[in-house]
Write an enzyme that holds these catalytic residues in place. Structure first.
Site, PDB file in Angstrom:
ATOM      1  N   ASN A  43       7.628   1.115  -2.292  1.00  0.00           N
ATOM      2  CA  ASN A  43       8.330   0.649  -3.493  1.00  0.00           C
ATOM      3  C   ASN A  43       9.513   1.535  -3.888  1.00  0.00           C
ATOM      4  O   ASN A  43      10.574   1.047  -4.274  1.00  0.00           O
ATOM      5  CB  ASN A  43       7.353   0.504  -4.661  1.00  0.00           C
ATOM      6  CG  ASN A  43       6.618   1.783  -4.978  1.00  0.00           C
ATOM      7  OD1 ASN A  43       6.327   2.598  -4.112  1.00  0.00           O
ATOM      8  ND2 ASN A  43       6.296   1.972  -6.246  1.00  0.00           N
ATOM      9  N   GLU A  56      -1.758   9.818  -5.829  1.00  0.00           N
ATOM     10  CA  GLU A  56      -1.239   9.078  -6.984  1.00  0.00           C
ATOM     11  C   GLU A  56      -1.385   7.614  -6.618  1.00  0.00           C
ATOM     12  O   GLU A  56      -0.733   7.128  -5.687  1.00  0.00           O
ATOM     13  CB  GLU A  56       0.223   9.443  -7.255  1.00  0.00           C
ATOM     14  CG  GLU A  56       0.709   8.955  -8.611  1.00  0.00           C
ATOM     15  CD  GLU A  56       1.531   7.689  -8.501  1.00  0.00           C
ATOM     16  OE1 GLU A  56       0.958   6.626  -8.829  1.00  0.00           O
ATOM     17  OE2 GLU A  56       2.688   7.752  -8.097  1.00  0.00           O
ATOM     18  N   CYS A  80       4.293   1.783  -9.633  1.00  0.00           N
ATOM     19  CA  CYS A  80       2.936   2.023 -10.113  1.00  0.00           C
ATOM     20  C   CYS A  80       2.916   2.337 -11.601  1.00  0.00           C
ATOM     21  O   CYS A  80       1.870   2.215 -12.251  1.00  0.00           O
ATOM     22  CB  CYS A  80       2.280   3.143  -9.320  1.00  0.00           C
ATOM     23  SG  CYS A  80       3.286   4.630  -9.186  1.00  0.00           S
ATOM     24  N   GLU A  85       1.131  16.303  -9.729  1.00  0.00           N
ATOM     25  CA  GLU A  85       2.353  16.734  -9.071  1.00  0.00           C
ATOM     26  C   GLU A  85       3.362  17.115 -10.146  1.00  0.00           C
ATOM     27  O   GLU A  85       3.218  16.756 -11.302  1.00  0.00           O
ATOM     28  CB  GLU A  85       2.906  15.613  -8.197  1.00  0.00           C
ATOM     29  CG  GLU A  85       1.971  15.205  -7.060  1.00  0.00           C
ATOM     30  CD  GLU A  85       2.511  14.025  -6.280  1.00  0.00           C
ATOM     31  OE1 GLU A  85       3.078  14.252  -5.189  1.00  0.00           O
ATOM     32  OE2 GLU A  85       2.359  12.879  -6.745  1.00  0.00           O
TER      33      GLU A  85
END
Length: 502
Positions: free
Chosen positions: A170, A269, A303, A482
């Site tokens: 994405n 993630e 996301c 992160e």
């Protein structure tokens, strides 16, 4: 493939046969055992022929990474590595137009988004982690010994080793550099596996690494798929020390099972079913504009995108009508048109999934306020993977439409009455990645940060990032954080040194 990239790739048309993309191992581009075709999301036409890495190619990539750790790269200090990262950032800027071409050809996103978000963030990731690693402190303590003397304890950062970097389709360059930059900053060597849907910008990053003088073997690239292909070969490889992955939760579970045998460190993630809360006191102009961005940016294929919006009842009707109107007005256009505000989905397969979710919503009793299907253009884009931005309402919190991640340009809007109800609705999901809150009440703004089960809570904004801050999800949305020193802590091992001074 090296040199300038054909800009016609951005509209799904190259120059003759599909251009070939190869693997990158030990500083050289190498063939794979077979090739697969990457098609344009814009037109459905072939744009790249991609060499699929064999198991032996993955073995060679891991071995090259291991060898790099034993070479000059492994002896560099933080400031020397930071300078390498700055050179990479400079080369990314030099290849800016080629990167835009690669990113748009891969994804079909608008050229304006690639120019203002994806490529600049790729550059920023390397510059940010060059600064962070050069200035990040470690702990030190003076300890009283049992005999009354003194001891000095201090921590050292050491690289984890060989890191497998697996990224989704994405935001391919943004997310790839988000992981590679801190991994290299900490002295690791990486083997990158991009999505089979987005091989181009990763291949161009390999060119950038070579031009920037990154030592051979420090950055390696293997193309392919997941099961019984490069993804599985890499995650199960005994020479890999850590795995970082961004993508859907089911794939994260499969990678975790593969990593368990070697007790490898993992950073995930994963997916989300993100909620937005609009309180009655909110600036509705800002809330509508922000919700259009958070729901439909990148075709909803982020996301962090909002798929559920809960609106306090006094403003529910007005907000919902205005949101639907704005969604219906989003401009299509070709990716090269500056005014284009929408983009195709990544593939026909994903389009079928999203259209299936639209059908499911109707079967569950949803009212479709705008969208709900695929547009027609009367030109080559009819062979692409477009769906309409869609606004739904009328479903309860237990509907599958409100529980399962769709990952497309769709949002469901529902009312709430009290603040407690808003948090309960937002938290009623297995996911916990991000949330947005629109309010003028500073008390609500701060309470939302405590009450919402999410790794990041945006108040009166969306997608605003400081690269030093922690980023990640809770529940099924991920493991670890992160950003800033949080990335350094994953990509390095901390060794405590204790010196008795007495």
């Amino acid at each position: 493939m090296t040199g300038n990239w054909d800009p016609r790739l951005m509209t799904g048309h190259g120059n003759g046969d599909p251009q070939r993309l190869r693997n990158f191992v030990a500083g050289e581009f190498v063939d794979g055992g077979s090739t697969f075709t990457k098609v344009s999301p814009v037109t459905g036409d072939p744009v790249f022929a991609v060499d699929e890495a064999s198991k032996s190619t993955v073995d060679d990539a891991v071995a090259a990474a291991r060898a790099a750790l034993r070479g000059p790269w492994g002896r560099m200090g933080e400031r020397e590595r930071a300078e390498v990262l700055r050179r990479v950032a400079d080369e990314l800027e030099r290849r800016f137009d080629d990167l835009v071409t690669a990113e748009v050809a891969d994804t079909g996103k608008s050229i304006s988004q690639a120019r203002t978000l994806d490529i600049p963030r790729g550059v920023a990731n390397f510059r940010a982690f060059a600064e962070i690693v050069a200035t990040a402190p470690t702990e030190s303590f003076t300890t009283v010994t049992p005999t009354g003397g003194r001891a000095l304890n201090y921590a050292l950062r050491k690289p984890v080793g060989v890191v497998a970097v697996i990224v989704p389709w994405n935001l391919p360059l943004l997310l790839l550099t988000w992981k590679v930059a801190p991994a290299l900053a900490c002295g690791n060597a990486v083997v990158v596996k991009p999505s089979e849907e987005t091989p181009a910008s990763a291949t161009l990053l390999a060119e950038v690494m070579a031009a920037a003088g990154v030592p051979e073997g420090v950055f390696n690239l293997v193309h392919g798929f997941g099961p019984d292909s490069a993804g599985e070969f890499l995650t199960r490889h005994p020479g890999v020390d850590a795995i970082t992955f961004t993508g859907e939760s089911a794939t994260g579970g499969a990678i975790m099972r593969a990593a368990a045998d070697g007790v490898k460190a993992v950073s995930f993630e994963l997916g989300g079913k993100n909620a937005g809360l609009v309180f009655a006191d909110a600036d509705l102009d800002a809330a509508v504009a922000g919700s259009v961005r958070s729901s439909f940016t990148n075709g909803g294929q982020v996301c962090l995108c909002t798929e559920r919006i809960y609106v306090q009842r006094p403003v529910f009707e007005e907000f919902t009508a205005r949101l639907a109107k704005r969604a219906g007005e989003l401009a299509y256009g070709w990716p090269t048109d500056e005014a284009t505000a929408t983009m195709p989905l990544i593939s026909h397969q994903h389009r079928a999934k999203v259209l299936g979710a639209y059908d499911l919503a109707r079967s569950e009793g949803a009212e479709v306020l705008t969208g709900g299907g695929s547009p027609t253009f009367g030109d080559a884009r009819d062979g692409g993977s477009y769906v309409q931005p869609t606004v739904l309402t009328g479903l309860g919190p237990d509907a599958r439409t409100n529980r399962e991640e769709i990952f497309g340009p769709v949002v469901h809007v529902a009312p709430f009455d009290t603040e407690d109800e808003a948090y309960a609705l937002a938290n009623g999901t297995e996911y916990g990645l991000a949330a947005t809150v629109w309010t003028r009440d500073v008390g609500v703004a701060h309470r939302a940060g405590v009450r919402l089960d999410a790794g990041i809570v945006w108040v009166n904004t969306w997608f605003l990032r400081d690269l030093r801050t922690p980023f990640g999800g809770v529940k099924a949305s991920g493991i670890g954080r992160e950003g800033g020193v949080h990335s350094l802590n994953f990509y390095s091992e901390l060794t405590n040194v204790c010196v008795d001074l007495s």
